[in-house]
Design a protein around this motif. Structure first.
Motif, PDB file in Angstrom:
ATOM      1  N   LEU A  80       0.306  45.395  48.532  1.00  0.00           N
ATOM      2  CA  LEU A  80      -1.072  45.548  48.989  1.00  0.00           C
ATOM      3  C   LEU A  80      -1.993  45.526  47.776  1.00  0.00           C
ATOM      4  CD1 LEU A  80      -3.258  46.258  51.126  1.00  0.00           C
ATOM      5  CD2 LEU A  80      -2.665  48.676  50.769  1.00  0.00           C
ATOM      6  N   ILE A  81      -2.952  44.591  47.787  1.00  0.00           N
ATOM      7  CA  ILE A  81      -3.943  44.537  46.719  1.00  0.00           C
ATOM      8  C   ILE A  81      -5.308  44.900  47.285  1.00  0.00           C
ATOM      9  CG2 ILE A  81      -2.638  42.782  45.457  1.00  0.00           C
ATOM     10  CD1 ILE A  81      -4.822  40.765  46.318  1.00  0.00           C
ATOM     11  N   LEU A  82      -6.111  45.565  46.458  1.00  0.00           N
ATOM     12  CA  LEU A  82      -7.426  46.015  46.887  1.00  0.00           C
ATOM     13  C   LEU A  82      -8.505  45.207  46.179  1.00  0.00           C
ATOM     14  CD1 LEU A  82      -6.877  49.903  46.754  1.00  0.00           C
ATOM     15  CD2 LEU A  82      -6.266  48.294  48.570  1.00  0.00           C
ATOM     16  N   GLY A  83      -9.346  44.534  46.948  1.00  0.00           N
ATOM     17  CA  GLY A  83     -10.477  43.829  46.383  1.00  0.00           C
ATOM     18  C   GLY A  83     -10.126  42.517  45.721  1.00  0.00           C
TER      19      GLY A  83
ATOM     20  N   HIS B 263       5.933  52.454  45.846  1.00  0.00           N
ATOM     21  CA  HIS B 263       5.376  52.554  44.489  1.00  0.00           C
ATOM     22  C   HIS B 263       3.896  52.227  44.501  1.00  0.00           C
ATOM     23  CE1 HIS B 263       4.590  50.706  40.369  1.00  0.00           C
ATOM     24  NE2 HIS B 263       4.910  51.959  40.098  1.00  0.00           N
ATOM     25  N   ILE B 264       3.102  53.075  43.830  1.00  0.00           N
ATOM     26  CA  ILE B 264       1.676  52.821  43.647  1.00  0.00           C
ATOM     27  C   ILE B 264       1.391  52.691  42.157  1.00  0.00           C
ATOM     28  CG2 ILE B 264      -0.669  53.716  43.914  1.00  0.00           C
ATOM     29  CD1 ILE B 264       0.262  55.187  46.403  1.00  0.00           C
ATOM     30  N   ALA B 265       0.787  51.572  41.778  1.00  0.00           N
ATOM     31  CA  ALA B 265       0.335  51.374  40.401  1.00  0.00           C
ATOM     32  C   ALA B 265      -1.138  51.736  40.353  1.00  0.00           C
ATOM     33  CB  ALA B 265       0.547  49.924  39.978  1.00  0.00           C
ATOM     34  N   LEU B 266      -1.449  52.873  39.748  1.00  0.00           N
ATOM     35  CA  LEU B 266      -2.827  53.350  39.644  1.00  0.00           C
ATOM     36  C   LEU B 266      -3.461  52.721  38.413  1.00  0.00           C
ATOM     37  CD1 LEU B 266      -5.109  55.165  40.630  1.00  0.00           C
ATOM     38  CD2 LEU B 266      -4.118  57.033  39.297  1.00  0.00           C
ATOM     39  N   ILE B 267      -4.440  51.852  38.654  1.00  0.00           N
ATOM     40  CA  ILE B 267      -4.974  51.010  37.590  1.00  0.00           C
ATOM     41  C   ILE B 267      -6.455  51.237  37.339  1.00  0.00           C
ATOM     42  CG2 ILE B 267      -5.477  48.593  36.990  1.00  0.00           C
ATOM     43  CD1 ILE B 267      -2.821  47.946  38.566  1.00  0.00           C
ATOM     44  N   GLY B 268      -7.244  51.306  38.407  1.00  0.00           N
ATOM     45  CA  GLY B 268      -8.688  51.324  38.244  1.00  0.00           C
ATOM     46  C   GLY B 268      -9.334  52.618  38.683  1.00  0.00           C
ATOM     47  N   VAL B 269     -10.592  52.770  38.286  1.00  0.00           N
ATOM     48  CA  VAL B 269     -11.393  53.932  38.671  1.00  0.00           C
ATOM     49  C   VAL B 269     -12.750  53.443  39.187  1.00  0.00           C
ATOM     50  CG1 VAL B 269     -10.262  55.610  37.193  1.00  0.00           C
ATOM     51  CG2 VAL B 269     -12.086  54.192  36.240  1.00  0.00           C
ATOM     52  N   LEU B 270     -12.720  52.371  39.988  1.00  0.00           N
ATOM     53  CA  LEU B 270     -13.964  51.758  40.449  1.00  0.00           C
ATOM     54  C   LEU B 270     -14.800  52.693  41.309  1.00  0.00           C
ATOM     55  CD1 LEU B 270     -12.797  48.147  41.386  1.00  0.00           C
ATOM     56  CD2 LEU B 270     -13.622  49.015  39.199  1.00  0.00           C
ATOM     57  N   THR B 271     -14.149  53.651  41.984  1.00  0.00           N
ATOM     58  CA  THR B 271     -14.889  54.555  42.863  1.00  0.00           C
ATOM     59  C   THR B 271     -15.053  55.944  42.259  1.00  0.00           C
ATOM     60  OG1 THR B 271     -12.882  55.257  44.033  1.00  0.00           O
ATOM     61  CG2 THR B 271     -14.050  53.328  44.902  1.00  0.00           C
TER      62      THR B 271
ATOM     63  N   ALA C 247     -23.952  38.293  32.123  1.00  0.00           N
ATOM     64  CA  ALA C 247     -22.542  38.398  32.503  1.00  0.00           C
ATOM     65  C   ALA C 247     -22.212  39.813  32.961  1.00  0.00           C
ATOM     66  CB  ALA C 247     -21.659  37.992  31.327  1.00  0.00           C
ATOM     67  N   PHE C 248     -22.745  40.811  32.246  1.00  0.00           N
ATOM     68  CA  PHE C 248     -22.531  42.199  32.656  1.00  0.00           C
ATOM     69  C   PHE C 248     -23.224  42.492  33.985  1.00  0.00           C
ATOM     70  CE2 PHE C 248     -21.261  42.706  28.234  1.00  0.00           C
ATOM     71  CZ  PHE C 248     -20.235  43.637  28.333  1.00  0.00           C
ATOM     72  N   GLN C 249     -24.370  41.891  34.210  1.00  0.00           N
ATOM     73  CA  GLN C 249     -25.047  42.063  35.490  1.00  0.00           C
ATOM     74  C   GLN C 249     -24.222  41.457  36.625  1.00  0.00           C
ATOM     75  OE1 GLN C 249     -28.732  40.160  34.416  1.00  0.00           O
ATOM     76  NE2 GLN C 249     -29.762  42.091  33.915  1.00  0.00           N
ATOM     77  N   ARG C 250     -23.530  40.370  36.339  1.00  0.00           N
ATOM     78  CA  ARG C 250     -22.675  39.733  37.344  1.00  0.00           C
ATOM     79  C   ARG C 250     -21.533  40.661  37.754  1.00  0.00           C
ATOM     80  NH1 ARG C 250     -22.255  36.307  41.611  1.00  0.00           N
ATOM     81  NH2 ARG C 250     -20.157  35.451  41.752  1.00  0.00           N
ATOM     82  N   ILE C 251     -20.900  41.302  36.791  1.00  0.00           N
ATOM     83  CA  ILE C 251     -19.796  42.202  37.160  1.00  0.00           C
ATOM     84  C   ILE C 251     -20.320  43.434  37.872  1.00  0.00           C
ATOM     85  CG2 ILE C 251     -19.606  43.625  35.034  1.00  0.00           C
ATOM     86  CD1 ILE C 251     -16.557  43.208  35.242  1.00  0.00           C
ATOM     87  N   ALA C 252     -21.533  43.867  37.518  1.00  0.00           N
ATOM     88  CA  ALA C 252     -22.124  45.027  38.190  1.00  0.00           C
ATOM     89  C   ALA C 252     -22.431  44.730  39.653  1.00  0.00           C
ATOM     90  CB  ALA C 252     -23.404  45.447  37.470  1.00  0.00           C
ATOM     91  N   SER C 253     -22.714  43.471  39.970  1.00  0.00           N
ATOM     92  CA  SER C 253     -23.093  43.099  41.332  1.00  0.00           C
ATOM     93  C   SER C 253     -21.948  43.222  42.325  1.00  0.00           C
ATOM     94  CB  SER C 253     -23.608  41.655  41.346  1.00  0.00           C
ATOM     95  OG  SER C 253     -22.536  40.723  41.208  1.00  0.00           O
ATOM     96  N   GLY C 254     -20.707  43.100  41.829  1.00  0.00           N
ATOM     97  CA  GLY C 254     -19.555  43.138  42.718  1.00  0.00           C
ATOM     98  C   GLY C 254     -19.353  41.870  43.517  1.00  0.00           C
TER      99      GLY C 254
END
Length: 336
Positions: free
Chosen positions: A165-168, A254-262, A319-326
């Motif tokens: 299962l992948i998120l996003g 198994h869960i691979a905890l990778i991000g802290v997006l939330t 470019a940073f604004q692009r990643i911020a937009s989601g």
């Protein structure tokens, strides 16, 4: 040389173009003309000054980059000027176990990163860029791709026929989709957008769920696996998604905890980990050895990264604004 530095903690306004002295390689080192860098959400968090993530300032951001050898230091024989090379996320982590020392060498956070024209890196850390990849494509690999590879193959020990299962649709998730399909796994994916859902299916996802129209994606994942739960989860959300990932995972999964997006902290239902015997691994990228194994597999099948957009060096803030937009799908590259 021209570069960008984070000069404060006031968000994107703290990112400034600067001119710095050209570095020179010492013994065992290589001077690289950086041709492309790539953004990760970590880079955005660093620029935004998020507590617990941002390192000391001033700091050159961006961990990921690829370029051409400009000059080699004394004793370097593996590379010569003109060679195309890619830089690992943590240049000191060549192989073996992860350590605090390696974390202290992470580019773009603990030490200066690669949003600049020239960089000096130890020759032993570098890897040659496969012939089928452009330097822009190679620049997408050090953080997101190696993280996905570590999560699935090194820590995850993925087997053909298992469910992932992948998120996003960020970089790690897209690379995980590509690697999991290469390994013969069944991939379930979540997204907030029907257009992105279509692209996920085109990349090989077996089923996709829109969590905006139905937030119970954990129940959907369990239903997709006949009530058992998925074998692996690539968990990139963190605080607000981990409990749902625990519910979506099978007994012994198994869960691979990778991000802290939330967010970086939350109340976790630890009883789920205990009762279901779930293995939860924190994944902080991977070693040069893992990177080399991944590149060998990518070369074997001529796998190419998914690039969302390419910005020029003068457009770094955009470019940073692009990643911020989601709104991105895959990786955001800055051409140097």
């Amino acid at each position: 040389m021209n570069a960008y530095q984070i000069t404060g903690t006031s968000g994107l306004t703290s990112l400034h173009a600067v001119h710095l002295p050209d570095p020179k390689p010492g013994p065992g080192e290589v001077l690289i003309k950086i041709r492309a860098t790539c953004l990760n959400y970590r880079d955005y968090m660093n620029v935004m000054g998020i507590k617990g993530v941002t390192g000391p300032v001033p700091r050159i951001p961006c961990s990921d980059g690829a370029g051409e050898v400009a000059e080699v230091g004394e004793g370097v024989s593996d590379f010569q000027p003109g060679d195309r090379v890619v830089c690992p996320f943590m240049p000191s982590w060549l192989d073996g176990e992860y350590s605090q020392h390696h974390a202290s060498q992470a580019l773009g956070g603990a030490v200066d990163g690669l949003l600049r024209e020239l960089a000096v890196i130890a020759a032993a850390s570098l890897l040659p860029v496969p012939s089928h990849l452009s330097l822009e494509e190679a620049a997408t690999l050090p953080c997101a791709a190696v993280t996905a590879w570590d999560a699935l193959h090194c820590r995850g020990r993925l087997k053909a026929g298992e469910s992932v299962l992948i998120l996003g649709t960020g970089g790690v998730s897209i690379f995980a989709l590509q690697f999991a399909k290469l390994a013969g796994a069944r991939v379930l994916a979540t997204t907030s957008c029907d257009l992105k859902a279509k692209r996920l299916l085109e990349l090989g996802a077996d089923a996709v769920h829109n969590y905006k129209t139905d937030p119970d994606w954990d129940k959907w994942a369990v239903k997709q696996t006949g009530g058992l739960g998925v074998d692996k989860v690539i968990e990139i959300g963190g605080a607000e998604t981990l409990n749902r990932s625990l519910k979506a995972t099978r007994f012994g999964g198994h869960i691979a905890l990778i991000g802290v997006l939330t967010g970086t902290s939350a109340e976790v239902q630890t009883v789920q980990i205990l009762r279901k015997g779930i293995r939860l691994d924190g994944i902080y990228v991977g070693s040069r050895e893992m990177f080399a194994e991944m590149l060998a597999e990518m070369s074997r099948v001529k796998m190419q990264p998914v690039i969302d957009s390419v910005f020029e060096f003068s457009q770094a803030t955009a470019a940073f604004q692009r990643i911020a937009s989601g709104r991105h799908f895959g990786k955001i590259v800055i051409r140097v």
